[in-house]
Design a protein around this motif. Structure first.
Motif, mmCIF file in Angstrom:
data_model
loop_
_atom_site.group_PDB
_atom_site.id
_atom_site.type_symbol
_atom_site.label_atom_id
_atom_site.label_comp_id
_atom_site.label_asym_id
_atom_site.label_seq_id
_atom_site.Cartn_x
_atom_site.Cartn_y
_atom_site.Cartn_z
ATOM 1 N N PHE A 1 1.003 -1.216 -0.011
ATOM 2 C CA PHE A 1 -0.290 -0.010 -0.072
ATOM 3 C C PHE A 1 0.884 1.315 -0.208
ATOM 4 N N ALA A 2 0.538 2.044 -0.752
ATOM 5 C CA ALA A 2 1.130 3.273 -0.885
ATOM 6 C C ALA A 2 -0.062 4.778 -1.386
ATOM 7 N N PRO A 3 0.265 5.695 -0.557
ATOM 8 C CA PRO A 3 -1.079 6.964 -0.990
ATOM 9 C C PRO A 3 -0.429 7.457 -2.171
ATOM 10 N N PRO A 4 -1.432 7.967 -2.880
ATOM 11 C CA PRO A 4 -1.290 8.342 -4.345
ATOM 12 C C PRO A 4 -0.165 9.525 -4.105
ATOM 13 N N GLY A 5 0.698 9.711 -4.877
ATOM 14 C CA GLY A 5 1.849 10.636 -5.080
ATOM 15 C C GLY A 5 2.951 10.331 -4.234
ATOM 16 N N PHE A 6 2.851 9.049 -3.472
ATOM 17 C CA PHE A 6 4.004 8.945 -2.510
ATOM 18 C C PHE A 6 5.239 8.316 -3.176
ATOM 19 N N GLU A 7 6.345 8.871 -2.914
ATOM 20 C CA GLU A 7 7.420 8.552 -3.431
ATOM 21 C C GLU A 7 8.468 8.107 -2.580
ATOM 22 N N GLY A 8 8.762 6.709 -2.746
ATOM 23 C CA GLY A 8 9.514 6.097 -2.027
ATOM 24 C C GLY A 8 11.192 5.889 -2.304
ATOM 25 N N PRO A 9 11.817 5.037 -1.631
ATOM 26 C CA PRO A 9 13.154 4.870 -2.217
ATOM 27 C C PRO A 9 13.482 4.253 -3.690
ATOM 28 N N GLN A 10 12.415 3.604 -3.922
ATOM 29 C CA GLN A 10 12.380 3.022 -5.422
ATOM 30 C C GLN A 10 11.557 3.732 -6.184
ATOM 31 N N GLY A 11 11.249 5.119 -5.964
ATOM 32 C CA GLY A 11 10.519 5.909 -7.040
ATOM 33 C C GLY A 11 9.204 6.195 -6.558
ATOM 34 N N ARG A 12 8.560 6.728 -7.666
ATOM 35 C CA ARG A 12 7.276 7.377 -7.344
ATOM 36 C C ARG A 12 6.239 6.404 -7.106
ATOM 37 N N GLY A 13 5.615 6.309 -6.016
ATOM 38 C CA GLY A 13 4.542 5.370 -5.486
ATOM 39 C C GLY A 13 4.994 4.039 -4.918
ATOM 40 N N ALA A 14 6.497 3.755 -4.772
ATOM 41 C CA ALA A 14 6.910 2.629 -4.100
ATOM 42 C C ALA A 14 6.774 2.880 -2.743
ATOM 43 N N PRO A 15 6.328 1.950 -2.102
ATOM 44 C CA PRO A 15 6.190 1.684 -0.539
ATOM 45 C C PRO A 15 7.636 1.877 0.075
ATOM 46 N N GLN A 16 7.510 2.667 1.420
ATOM 47 C CA GLN A 16 8.732 2.408 2.107
ATOM 48 C C GLN A 16 8.708 1.407 3.063
ATOM 49 N N GLN A 17 9.544 0.390 2.787
ATOM 50 C CA GLN A 17 9.383 -0.694 3.469
ATOM 51 C C GLN A 17 10.672 -0.886 4.668
ATOM 52 N N PRO A 18 10.281 -0.829 5.946
ATOM 53 C CA PRO A 18 11.424 -0.939 7.119
ATOM 54 C C PRO A 18 11.924 -2.054 7.012
ATOM 55 N N ALA A 19 13.304 -2.159 7.631
ATOM 56 C CA ALA A 19 14.023 -3.506 7.744
ATOM 57 C C ALA A 19 13.315 -4.261 8.568
ATOM 58 N N PRO A 20 13.264 -5.558 8.562
ATOM 59 C CA PRO A 20 12.567 -6.418 9.758
ATOM 60 C C PRO A 20 13.605 -6.401 10.978
ATOM 61 N N GLU A 21 13.061 -6.349 12.214
ATOM 62 C CA GLU A 21 13.704 -6.424 13.357
ATOM 63 C C GLU A 21 13.601 -7.799 13.915
ATOM 64 N N GLU A 22 14.827 -8.432 14.231
ATOM 65 C CA GLU A 22 14.844 -9.828 14.969
ATOM 66 C C GLU A 22 15.412 -9.721 16.341
ATOM 67 N N ARG A 23 14.632 -10.266 17.226
ATOM 68 C CA ARG A 23 15.085 -10.371 18.569
ATOM 69 C C ARG A 23 15.214 -11.736 19.212
ATOM 70 N N THR A 24 15.974 -11.959 20.098
ATOM 71 C CA THR A 24 16.195 -13.367 20.661
ATOM 72 C C THR A 24 15.629 -13.036 21.886
ATOM 73 N N VAL A 25 14.552 -14.158 22.252
ATOM 74 C CA VAL A 25 13.689 -13.946 23.558
ATOM 75 C C VAL A 25 13.724 -15.560 24.091
ATOM 76 N N PRO A 26 13.747 -15.334 25.396
ATOM 77 C CA PRO A 26 13.626 -16.749 26.171
ATOM 78 C C PRO A 26 12.505 -17.314 25.911
ATOM 79 N N ARG A 27 12.400 -18.879 25.551
ATOM 80 C CA ARG A 27 11.335 -19.762 25.227
ATOM 81 C C ARG A 27 10.950 -20.674 26.152
ATOM 82 N N GLY A 28 11.731 -21.049 26.858
ATOM 83 C CA GLY A 28 11.231 -22.039 28.092
ATOM 84 C C GLY A 28 12.526 -22.674 28.556
ATOM 85 N N VAL A 29 12.170 -23.424 29.739
ATOM 86 C CA VAL A 29 13.165 -24.185 30.455
ATOM 87 C C VAL A 29 12.610 -25.739 30.835
#
Length: 495
Positions: free
Chosen positions: A93-121
């Motif tokens: 999804f991108a609003p009309p006229g939005f210009e992202g890093p890949q050009g006009r209309g391209a969505p701005q996609q943030p880099a995914p973030e990974e976290r290590t969390v405790p799972r169990g014992v």
């Protein structure tokens, strides 16, 4: 003066009763000279067993790497004000006229973030001095990293050698030497009432020892394995820890609790160590477990069915369906057979068969004994691998007009050629209508009756003749096919 005599009399009587009571009590409390005292049974001392085994038990903690989706709002967000819209309208999804890093209309996609969390014992224990650790599969399932902590406090990162989800067994390995493995006991020699210990990390409290007795052996829960049932206190975190006898030998892996609250309620279940060690051999060799199969669906043999089929007692596995072109079908096994022996071993109850077959290496030629039409038939089957579901069968024929209900409460009709071909049967009749007593036995329109009391049914005329001659004082056994499955059903004919 008279009252004084009465008082003295009452005192003398009271003393006499006290002395008599003492005389009656003393022989029970103090054995007579020369007689043997009753033996006194004391509770066992677990301290020596714990001292020998505690260092073999480890704490297992796991972590999991998860992806965190930035919301675009609040602390840690991507700062993208349109991220919320992408939750509803998709990632492009991108609003009309939005210009992202890949050009006009391209969505701005943030880099995914990974976290290590405790799972169990959980818990585990050494089975070798070079770092092999046994635990439950559910303790390490989906874990990104696994850490094993010894009683000394030293921690190691573990690798998974292999897992078997079906029996909930996992084999781990750490890079360490000169460890203290637990000696392997014989779970087939366990008896009800025998003392056992559990050592583990309930609620993360490592090296916790609890005790109890064997409550039941070969407890069926519908799973692949029979369990050892105990009243040893086992709680979350105990999973994967050892069940130990008074000789200091491991006889099981603590795996489950029966609870309505999530905590211990007096019933815990352990996997027998004999079954576990057979799995360990395959996990070490291949990293996985390969099980045998013969391609049948089975049911329990009831007392009524056993009597109707002429079996001495209710035992064996009742074949309700034979997989088309499967190992059992090629060996000649038929629906309605009762498999009584596999590889020369008797099948006391139906759950014995899948365990026997499952522990047999695929490709092995094994002997079967089945009970069929009042006699034993011997067959040879080549064991295959893990069963697959069979395809559904076709439907039956339509009901003819004006049929009479018989003594079983049934109206039946001949089966057309197409249905016989689809079902791969040569005879039988199809149920068109059901009344009592057949209705109470579970029969329904569309069922196919193949056999009545060891007599194969060819058509409706023969079925009527067989039913008319049934003994109305006892239950009759009908082999009924429904879809691709068949089972014996008992019905007492009405008088």
């Amino acid at each position: 003066m008279q009252s004084s005599h009465k008082a003295q009399y009452r005192v003398r009587s009271m003393l006499a009763r006290v002395m008599l009571g003492a005389a009656l009590v003393l022989p029970a409390a103090v054995p007579a000279q020369g007689s043997a005292a009753e033996p006194t049974l004391a509770l066992p001392d677990f301290t020596e067993v714990v001292a020998r085994t505690e260092a073999s038990v480890v704490n297992i903690r796991t972590t999991e790497t998860v992806r965190i989706r930035n919301s675009g709002f609040g602390r840690g967000g991507s700062g993208d004000p349109y991220e919320l819209f992408r939750w509803f309208f998709g990632p492009d999804f991108a609003p009309p006229g939005f210009e992202g890093p890949q050009g006009r209309g391209a969505p701005q996609q943030p880099a995914p973030e990974e976290r290590t969390v405790p799972r169990g014992v959980g818990s585990g224990f050494f089975i070798s001095d070079d770092g092999y650790v046994l635990t439950n599969n559910h303790v390490v399932d989906r874990a990104s990293d696994i850490f094993v902590t010894l009683t000394s406090g030293k921690e190691y990162k573990a690798t998974v050698v292999g897992t078997d989800p079906r029996t909930d067994v996992a084999l781990l390995k750490i890079d360490a030497k000169n460890l203290s493995p637990l000696p392997i006991g014989d779970s087939t020699k366990l008896r009800k009432g025998q003392w056992v210990l559990a050592i583990g990390s309930p609620f993360g409290l490592d090296s916790t020892v609890t005790s109890g007795i064997i409550s039941a052996i070969n407890r069926e829960t519908g799973d692949y394995l029979p369990f050892i049932q105990t009243d040893v206190a086992v709680n979350p975190g105990n999973s994967g820890g050892p069940l130990i006898n008074l000789a200091g030998e491991v006889v099981g892996i603590n795996s489950q609790i029966v609870s309505r609250s999530g905590g211990f309620m007096g019933i815990s279940l352990a996997i027998p160590i004999d079954e576990v060690m057979r799995i360990v051999e395959q996990l070490k060799a291949d990293g996985k477990v390969t099980r045998g199969r013969i391609g049948v669906q089975i049911g329990q043999v009831s007392e009524d069915v056993a009597k109707a089929l002429g079996l001495e007692k209710a035992q064996g596995a009742l074949v309700s369906m034979v997989e088309r072109d499967g190992p059992a079908a090629k060996a000649g096994v038929q629906s309605g057979d009762v498999i009584t022996h596999f590889d020369g071993k008797p099948i006391a109850q139906m759950t014995d068969l899948p365990r026997m077959v499952g522990s047999t290496r695929p490709g092995t030629k094994s002997a079967l004994e089945v009970w069929r039409k009042g006699k034993t038939v011997k067959l040879d089957v080549v064991v295959g691998e893990m069963p697959n579901e069979a395809p559904a069968a076709g439907s039956g024929s339509q009901a003819p007009e004006a049929m009479k209900t018989d003594a079983l409460g049934l109206q039946v009709a001949d089966i057309d050629a197409e249905t016989r071909k689809n079902q791969r049967i040569s005879g039988g009749v199809q149920v068109m209508a059901v009344e009592e007593p057949a209705a109470s036995a579970g029969l329904a329109p569309g069922d196919i009756i193949l056999t009545v009391n060891n007599v194969d049914i060819k058509d409706a005329a023969q079925f009527a003749k067989v039913v008319s001659g049934l003994d109305k004082s006892r239950a009759s056994a009908l082999l009924v096919m429904r879809g691709d499955q068949s089972q014996w059903v008992t019905v007492v004919p009405r008088k």
